[in-house]
Design an enzyme around this catalytic site. Sequence first.
Site, PDB file in Angstrom:
ATOM      1  N   ASP A   1       0.865  -1.177   0.000  1.00  0.00           N
ATOM      2  CA  ASP A   1       0.000   0.000   0.000  1.00  0.00           C
ATOM      3  C   ASP A   1       0.904   1.229   0.000  1.00  0.00           C
ATOM      4  OD1 ASP A   1      -2.118  -1.892   0.629  1.00  0.00           O
ATOM      5  OD2 ASP A   1      -1.423  -1.770   2.711  1.00  0.00           O
TER       6      ASP A   1
ATOM      7  N   ASP B   1      -2.276  -2.889  -4.705  1.00  0.00           N
ATOM      8  CA  ASP B   1      -3.128  -3.311  -3.599  1.00  0.00           C
ATOM      9  C   ASP B   1      -3.879  -2.084  -3.098  1.00  0.00           C
ATOM     10  OD1 ASP B   1      -4.329  -4.993  -1.767  1.00  0.00           O
ATOM     11  OD2 ASP B   1      -2.687  -4.933  -0.346  1.00  0.00           O
TER      12      ASP B   1
ATOM     13  N   ASP C   1      -4.340   1.109   3.932  1.00  0.00           N
ATOM     14  CA  ASP C   1      -4.996  -0.008   4.611  1.00  0.00           C
ATOM     15  C   ASP C   1      -4.683   0.050   6.103  1.00  0.00           C
ATOM     16  OD1 ASP C   1      -5.986  -0.791   2.196  1.00  0.00           O
ATOM     17  OD2 ASP C   1      -4.990  -2.740   2.150  1.00  0.00           O
TER      18      ASP C   1
ATOM     19  N   ARG D   1     -14.013   0.238  -1.795  1.00  0.00           N
ATOM     20  CA  ARG D   1     -13.317   0.293  -0.506  1.00  0.00           C
ATOM     21  C   ARG D   1     -12.995   1.730  -0.092  1.00  0.00           C
ATOM     22  NH1 ARG D   1      -8.988  -4.792  -0.647  1.00  0.00           N
ATOM     23  NH2 ARG D   1     -10.473  -6.367  -1.352  1.00  0.00           N
TER      24      ARG D   1
END
Length: 426
Positions: free
Chosen positions: A214, A253, A257, A309
């Site tokens: 990330d 990705d 996160d 997301r």
Amino acid sequence: MFSKKNYKLLPASIVMGLLVSSFVVLQEVHADITSFGRQSATQVGGFGRNAVGGSQADATHIYTVNSRQTLLKALGQSTNDVPKIIYLSGTIDMTKDSQGRTLTEDDYAQGTGYHLESYLTAYNPSTWGKKKVSGQQEINRLAAQRKQAEQIEVKVPANTTIIGLPGASFVGGNLILQKNNIIVRNITFETPYDDFPQWDPTDERTGNWNSQYDAISVQGASNVWLDHNTFDDGRYRDSQNGTYFGREYQHHDGMTDITNGADNITISDSVYRNHDKTMLIGNSDSKTSDTGKLHVTLVRNLFQNTVQRTPRVRFGDVQVINNFYQNDGTSTYQFKYAWGLGKKAQINAKNNVFVIAKKSPVAIINKFKGTQLSDDGTIFNTKFVSAASISHTSPTTSTLGWSGPLIASKQLPESILQTAGSGVLK
């Protein structure tokens, strides 16, 4: 299919600065920026309001860095908990070695035995089937991926503030926050590119390619403030990757996160742009130890041409306040949903605005075993809606508990477009 090596010949969306190898204790930092390095999250509030970062650093622990090497030296070891303020100058390109040469997948794969063609042959679904990949080719892929990780991952120690000077960017790297009390502000991030995606035949009905890294990974840290940053896939868009086994060969990705029991996080006044799996809060349905943690506030952020997301939550208690979601439908990053309601998640939303072409309000929510959502002041394509009613969710048991400033929904888009992202702090 475009390869990353060929695509590097195209014009970059982030201007690359010259790599200077010197390490400099702060002497001539931009006069208008130094005050921001001393600020704490108290001013913005939210769950991360107790983050002070390195704001108490003495003069000997304030640095200006302009390369991967000088950044690592300023940070010190991951156990270096002395308060420190680190100013980023120019472009910190984490893919460059100490001689300024950009490392490629061939460099990382050298000596590991990894070859994409061999990997594709070994795990072709027509012969391998639906079981998890294993064996020598997967071992080789992991070895190459570990070499890339050694180059681009950066573990940030406790009590640290990292702040960008005007125009600062962090390219192709992954900041990992496992220690407490960290602030990251005013930086343009080009999200890292995993040269070695893994094929997972068990992911969804037909399998998927999955990647590591990330831009920022908050892994277990508490008291974190991420503010006025801009995140973008930059030069390496997902649409350039082509497909294998009928699925997009995805090299990205997340952008930010938040996992492994991280807690008390505020993300404010930032831009998340041109990306698929934007923000995951809680990494697994089986991670029951996350219960009672993952308190996250998202306030005054812009999510522009993101797919999903924003955020996707498991176990967490998340405040989503005054965020603007925009997708005109012409980008290769096609909107799927905004708020992913996962196992035992709670989302409290207030005065958020969606301008999403070709979609209805039902697209706001995707339920992944989650049932608790409260929202108020939500606008979708000019009309007030209740995302909770549309998705047939139950109210949250937690309250919003927001005492900071609140922008009226109808005034929100203009305000966010003017104030969010890097480069606003000057």
